[in-house]
Each structure stands twice: as structure tokens, then as C-alpha cells.
Design an enzyme around this catalytic site. Structure first.
Site, PDB file in Angstrom:
ATOM      1  N   SER A 163      -1.851   1.279   4.502  1.00 27.01           N
ATOM      2  CA  SER A 163      -1.042   0.698   5.572  1.00 27.01           C
ATOM      3  C   SER A 163      -1.778   0.597   6.677  1.00 27.01           C
ATOM      4  O   SER A 163      -3.088   0.120   6.755  1.00 27.01           O
ATOM      5  CB  SER A 163       0.255   1.386   5.552  1.00 27.01           C
ATOM      6  OG  SER A 163       1.135   0.439   6.091  1.00 27.01           O
ATOM      7  N   GLU A 170      -3.400  -5.757   0.277  1.00 26.06           N
ATOM      8  CA  GLU A 170      -1.881  -5.754  -0.047  1.00 26.06           C
ATOM      9  C   GLU A 170      -1.180  -5.956   1.200  1.00 26.06           C
ATOM     10  O   GLU A 170      -1.712  -5.869   2.470  1.00 26.06           O
ATOM     11  CB  GLU A 170      -1.678  -4.590  -0.618  1.00 26.06           C
ATOM     12  CG  GLU A 170      -2.116  -3.176   0.184  1.00 26.06           C
ATOM     13  CD  GLU A 170      -0.821  -2.820   1.165  1.00 26.06           C
ATOM     14  OE1 GLU A 170       0.332  -2.907   0.924  1.00 26.06           O
ATOM     15  OE2 GLU A 170      -1.166  -2.266   2.399  1.00 26.06           O
ATOM     16  N   HIS A 221       2.367  -0.587  -0.745  1.00 27.00           N
ATOM     17  CA  HIS A 221       3.494   0.125  -0.465  1.00 27.00           C
ATOM     18  C   HIS A 221       4.348   0.007  -1.820  1.00 27.00           C
ATOM     19  O   HIS A 221       3.902  -0.287  -3.011  1.00 27.00           O
ATOM     20  CB  HIS A 221       4.057  -0.643   0.457  1.00 27.00           C
ATOM     21  CG  HIS A 221       3.343  -0.798   1.783  1.00 27.00           C
ATOM     22  ND1 HIS A 221       2.218  -1.557   2.199  1.00 27.00           N
ATOM     23  CD2 HIS A 221       3.593  -0.214   2.992  1.00 27.00           C
ATOM     24  CE1 HIS A 221       2.071  -1.480   3.413  1.00 27.00           C
ATOM     25  NE2 HIS A 221       2.747  -0.516   3.766  1.00 27.00           N
TER      26      HIS A 221
END
Length: 297
Positions: free
Chosen positions: A106, A202, A264
Site C-alpha cells: 500500500s 493494485e 489489499h
């Protein structure tokens, strides 16, 4: 890594839950690792979305990386804030410390990208110490846990996707991470480049038009020039992103594999960035390339 190695857990981004961090440390200790927690890992000042001020977070990260007793630096969680540290780190000192493992995902994409450019070391994109998939009260998510253990202690597992946007096979060093973070680094000294590489992307909580905007930014910045293939991970709470992903990336003329459980959500499989990988759309998989010695390169 080996049992008995020391892991430092730090918070370069947002502040973690103390309960999740405690359980995450216990889970890592259950692997036979020695765990030390950064002095500022639970700080929340001056801004409540940061785990302490920038100087303290940078000091924890640099101290852990430069400590010869530490074999790996695991990040507590994402959120926001890692990019604020990049100008504060002593890259010469960290380079002199030699390679070790950095684990995170992330917001930690900012560190993955900068470590690749500044230090030239592979880094591990995977679940973090104070996140639900590792530190939930009922135990770690099984596939996530197995994948992390394999990546740390043995040969990384191959990861299967769910769909093919452009068929083909591609080999190259895997690079990338969270799309929002990669786009935000355009125009900096850490601007991403996927030349000769497989791009991994992502994100979470982004509408398709915002995904379009960020991909367009990276395309116009030349980040995809010379890319060999594209591996697309999870797109949690992003609506249906595949039309825009195919529209913006399908025209590059390289294989595009989608639906990988990396990023995630749950499970969160671990993949090495900065090491050779291969996309094979016939088997719908992303795999590390293993040498004769059994180590992913």
C-alpha cells in the site's frame, strides 16, 4: 531469512492499532523470529493520520535498516506518510548497511520504489505486521500466512490470477505496487520506470475514472516505455476497473494478467519486487524465476 533472525517493526506511514501490533509481533515471534518494535511505532503526533512526526518515523526506519543485528524491517501498516520520509533518509548510510528485507504494501510503495532506485535491493510486497490478515484475533488468514512464510524462508509461491486481458508470456524484474503512490511519484527523483520490467499495479477505493487518470499520468510520463508485461493485483472497492485497465494498458502490446490476490483485501499473497518473475497467461500465473541454487533471483 532463518529462525533466530531479528526483525524490526516500524511505522513509516499511519499509526497502527496497539492491539493489532501486539498480536502481529506475537505471530512473527511464533515463526522463530526475534522482534523489536521501533521507539515511535505507536506515536500519533502532530497529525493524527501519521505515526509521529516525520523525523521520528524516518529515524526509526533508518536506525532499523542500519542496525547490523537486524535482518529485516517490517512495516506496521500503510495509510499515508512514507513519501514524506524520502528526503530525510541518509541514503549513503543505508546503502553502506548492505541488503536486508523490507516488507510492506500500500503506502509502503513509496519505499519499495525509492529503495529500488537508491539501494538497488529487492523488497517484499506483502502483508504488514499490524493488519487484519496477519494480526486478527482469530488468527492469520491461512493463504496469506503460508505465502509470507514461503517468501521469507524459502522459494516464493507462484500466484494465480483470475483473468487474462492480453494473452502471452513475459519475463522481467517485477516492479511497482500501489497505483496511487506510483502516480504521485511522477516528477520526483523517484519517478517509476518499468523499462525492461513487469509492472505490478493494485489499488483500493478508487473509481474507474481516477484509475484512468493515474494510468494516463504514468503513460504520459513514459513510465510504461519498454515494459515487458503487466500483472494486476486487487482492486478493492474500485467498482469494475477492468474496462479502463484494458483500455489504457491493453494497447501497450504486452501480456496483461489480472485478478492476482496481491495488494489489499484477503488473501494478500507476497511477491518479491526487484527480482525476476514471469507472467504466463496460459496458466494464469505470476511466478518467481528460481536459479539452480533454489533461490529466486
Amino acid at each position: 531469512m532463518r529462525p533466530g533472525d531479528t526483525v524490526a517493526v516500524v511505522s513509516p506511514s499511519g499509526p497502527p492499532s496497539a492491539a493489532l501490533l501486539r498480536r502481529g509481533v506475537e505471530r512473527l515471534e511464533g515463526l522463530g523470529l526475534k522482534v523489536v518494535v521501533g521507539a515511535h511505532a505507536l506515536d500519533r503526533q502532530p497529525l493524527d493520520y501519521l505515526a509521529g512526526d516525520d523525523a521520528a518515523r524516518a529515524a526509526d526506519l533508518q536506525s532499523a535498516w542500519c542496525d547490523p543485528a537486524v535482518s529485516a524491517v517490517f512495516c506496521c501498516r500503510g495509510g499515508y506518510g512514507a513519501a514524506r520520509l524520502l528526503d530525510l533518509l541518509d541514503w549513503d548510510a543505508m546503502r553502506a548497511a548492505g541488503p536486508k528485507v523490507l516488507l510492506g504494501s500500500s503506502d509502503i510503495t513509496a519505499l519499495h520504489n525509492a529503495f529500488a532506485i537508491e539501494l538497488g535491493v529487492p523488497t517484499l510486497h506483502g502483508p504488514m505486521a499490524a493488519c487484519d490478515v496477519l494480526a486478527a484475533e482469530e488468527g492469520p488468514e491461512p493463504r496469506t500466512w503460508d505465502s509470507l512464510r514461503a517468501a521469507l524462508f524459502g522459494a516464493p509461491q507462484s500466484v494465480r490470477g483470475e483473468r487474462v486481458l492480453v494473452p502471452g508470456r513475459a519475463e522481467g524484474v517485477l516492479a511497482g505496487g500501489n497505483l496511487s503512490l506510483l502516480a504521485s511519484m511522477c516528477g520526483t527523483r523517484w519517478q517509476p520506470s518499468f523499462a525492461g520490467r513487469i509492472a505490478f499495479l493494485e489499488d483500493i477505493g478508487e473509481e474507474p475514472y481516477r484509475i484512468d487518470r493515474m494510468l494516463t499520468q504514468l503513460l504520459q510520463a513514459g513510465a510504461f516505455d519498454g515494459v515487458r508485461g503487466i500483472a494486476l493485483g486487487s482492486w478493492v472497492d474500485c467498482g469494475d476497473p477492468y474496462a479502463v485497465l484494458e483500455d489504457r494498458l491493453g494497447r501497450l502490446g504486452v501480456p496483461v494478467l489480472a485478478g492476482l490476490p496481491v495488494g489489499h483485501g484477503s488473501p494478500q499473497m507476497s511477491v518479491w519486487l526487484g527480482r525476476l518473475g514471469v507472467i504466463d497467461t496460459e496458466s494464469c500465473s505470476l511466478a518467481g524465476i528460481v536459479s539452480d541454487e533454489g533461490q529466486a533471483r
